[in-house]
Scaffold this motif. Structure first.
Motif, PDB file in Angstrom:
ATOM      1  N   LEU A 150      -9.179  10.484  -2.193  1.00  0.00           N
ATOM      2  CA  LEU A 150      -9.682   9.353  -2.953  1.00  0.00           C
ATOM      3  C   LEU A 150      -8.788   8.149  -2.724  1.00  0.00           C
ATOM      4  N   MET A 151      -9.348   6.974  -2.927  1.00  0.00           N
ATOM      5  CA  MET A 151      -8.558   5.763  -2.730  1.00  0.00           C
ATOM      6  C   MET A 151      -7.462   5.683  -3.792  1.00  0.00           C
ATOM      7  N   PRO A 152      -6.294   5.129  -3.428  1.00  0.00           N
ATOM      8  CA  PRO A 152      -5.277   4.858  -4.448  1.00  0.00           C
ATOM      9  C   PRO A 152      -5.806   3.840  -5.454  1.00  0.00           C
ATOM     10  N   LYS A 153      -5.475   4.047  -6.712  1.00  0.00           N
ATOM     11  CA  LYS A 153      -5.888   3.121  -7.765  1.00  0.00           C
ATOM     12  C   LYS A 153      -4.659   2.657  -8.528  1.00  0.00           C
ATOM     13  N   LEU A 154      -4.562   1.357  -8.719  1.00  0.00           N
ATOM     14  CA  LEU A 154      -3.417   0.779  -9.396  1.00  0.00           C
ATOM     15  C   LEU A 154      -3.425   1.162 -10.875  1.00  0.00           C
ATOM     16  N   ARG A 155      -2.307   1.739 -11.318  1.00  0.00           N
ATOM     17  CA  ARG A 155      -2.229   2.267 -12.683  1.00  0.00           C
ATOM     18  C   ARG A 155      -1.300   1.442 -13.577  1.00  0.00           C
ATOM     19  N   ARG A 156      -0.140   1.074 -13.023  1.00  0.00           N
ATOM     20  CA  ARG A 156       0.809   0.278 -13.809  1.00  0.00           C
ATOM     21  C   ARG A 156       1.599  -0.638 -12.881  1.00  0.00           C
ATOM     22  N   VAL A 157       2.068  -1.763 -13.444  1.00  0.00           N
ATOM     23  CA  VAL A 157       2.919  -2.702 -12.726  1.00  0.00           C
ATOM     24  C   VAL A 157       4.081  -3.051 -13.654  1.00  0.00           C
ATOM     25  N   HIS A 158       5.268  -3.151 -13.076  1.00  0.00           N
ATOM     26  CA  HIS A 158       6.451  -3.468 -13.889  1.00  0.00           C
ATOM     27  C   HIS A 158       7.334  -4.448 -13.134  1.00  0.00           C
ATOM     28  N   PHE A 159       7.836  -5.451 -13.844  1.00  0.00           N
ATOM     29  CA  PHE A 159       8.752  -6.444 -13.288  1.00  0.00           C
ATOM     30  C   PHE A 159      10.040  -6.397 -14.100  1.00  0.00           C
ATOM     31  N   ALA A 160      11.181  -6.454 -13.408  1.00  0.00           N
ATOM     32  CA  ALA A 160      12.471  -6.412 -14.091  1.00  0.00           C
ATOM     33  C   ALA A 160      13.423  -7.423 -13.461  1.00  0.00           C
ATOM     34  N   SER A 161      14.065  -8.229 -14.301  1.00  0.00           N
ATOM     35  CA  SER A 161      15.090  -9.196 -13.876  1.00  0.00           C
ATOM     36  C   SER A 161      14.586 -10.101 -12.758  1.00  0.00           C
ATOM     37  N   ILE A 162      13.420 -10.664 -12.936  1.00  0.00           N
ATOM     38  CA  ILE A 162      12.807 -11.491 -11.899  1.00  0.00           C
ATOM     39  C   ILE A 162      11.899 -12.516 -12.566  1.00  0.00           C
ATOM     40  N   GLY A 163      11.616 -13.606 -11.869  1.00  0.00           N
ATOM     41  CA  GLY A 163      10.660 -14.573 -12.389  1.00  0.00           C
ATOM     42  C   GLY A 163      11.095 -16.008 -12.163  1.00  0.00           C
ATOM     43  N   TRP A 164      10.140 -16.909 -12.339  1.00  0.00           N
ATOM     44  CA  TRP A 164      10.411 -18.337 -12.271  1.00  0.00           C
ATOM     45  C   TRP A 164      11.409 -18.690 -13.375  1.00  0.00           C
TER      46      TRP A 164
END
Length: 276
Positions: A35-49
């Motif tokens: 089956l195709m991969p499906k995006l489940r969660r995204v996490h960002f740490a110590s990053i950003g504008w």
């Protein structure tokens, strides 16, 4: 309000494979019937504008049973939609020339702008791989991400001084998403890029079935993503769809039937392997 839609992704750039669509499932015949991969969660740490830090930010795109589902992120203008997309796509199209922020209307941003001198920055994604089942909260998943850190902790105008390392591994009962030692996830976050890489390698040595991969080369990383079923070419088209408002509609307007056929062939066939 504006919306950003985040979808599960399907690799179409697979020569000699056929795509079967039925009962809501997509399968590639000849590629292990996965089956195709499906995006489940995204996490960002110590990053950003600088004035809109994602430090940390977690996006849970799963349903009540833990399965990945189509999701729409609603935010006011200036709420960080562009930053989320910029950083997400930079993991799968890591070339600086592909960075979404440098091409979007009204923006002249670069990846280095999102990492402060003292940041050990991370972009983390989790992908569901298993066939549909009743409860997926404990299912084996694929984690794909990147770490970004300025060499010697000195921010520079030279983008090559931003050290980027890409990684992937499979979770299991002992190594779960919530155990990853990053700000906003694990109890004892790693404070340096090297400490996180050491953590990854230790878990691979403990159980090689986790298939930990750490890569510095963008070319090799692209090849690895393709082997995982996360085709960088598909992300290339998604980037095109997000260059500006209305770009998605423009991409799928075809003045003639020939133009549609040419687009379809470009999307589905590997031109580098085409014969004369």
């Amino acid at each position: 309000f504006c919306a950003v839609s985040i979808y599960g992704l399907l690799s179409l750039n697979a020569p000699a494979y056929f795509l079967l669509i039925g009962q809501g499932e997509y399968r590639l015949v000849g590629w292990g019937n996965l089956l195709m991969p499906k995006l489940r969660r995204v996490h960002f740490a110590s990053i950003g504008w600088p004035d809109a830090r994602l430090s940390p930010l977690s996006l849970d795109l799963a349903d009540d049973l833990g399965g990945a589902t189509d999701s729409v992120l609603w935010l006011r203008n200036g709420g960080g939609k562009s930053s989320i997309l910029n950083l997400f796509f930079s993991t799968f199209r890591p070339g600086l020339s592909d960075f979404l922020g440098r091409a979007v209307e009204g923006q002249r941003r670069h990846l280095a702008d999102y990492v402060a001198a003292d940041d050990s920055a991370f972009v983390l994604t989790e992908w569901e791989l298993d066939a549909p089942s009743t409860d997926k909260r404990d299912a084996r998943t694929l984690v794909v991400g990147q770490s970004l850190e300025w060499r010697d902790r000195v921010k520079s105008a030279d983008p090559s001084r931003l050290h980027r390392r890409f990684f992937s591994f499979f979770t299991d009962g002992a190594l779960t998403w919530s155990a990853i030692p990053l700000q906003g996830l694990g109890e004892q976050p790693c404070t340096t890029q090297e400490a996180f890489v050491s953590w990854l390698r230790a878990h691979h040595a403990e159980r090689p079935a986790r298939e930990v991969v750490v890569e510095d080369s963008q070319r090799k990383w692209g090849e690895h993503l393709l082997a995982l079923g996360l085709d960088p070419e598909l992300f290339h088209y998604q980037l095109k769809m997000n260059r500006r408002e209305g770009a998605a509609d423009e991409l799928f307007r075809f003045p003639t039937a020939t133009a549609f056929v040419e687009f379809f062939i470009e999307l589905t066939l590997d031109t580098a392997r085409a014969g004369v």
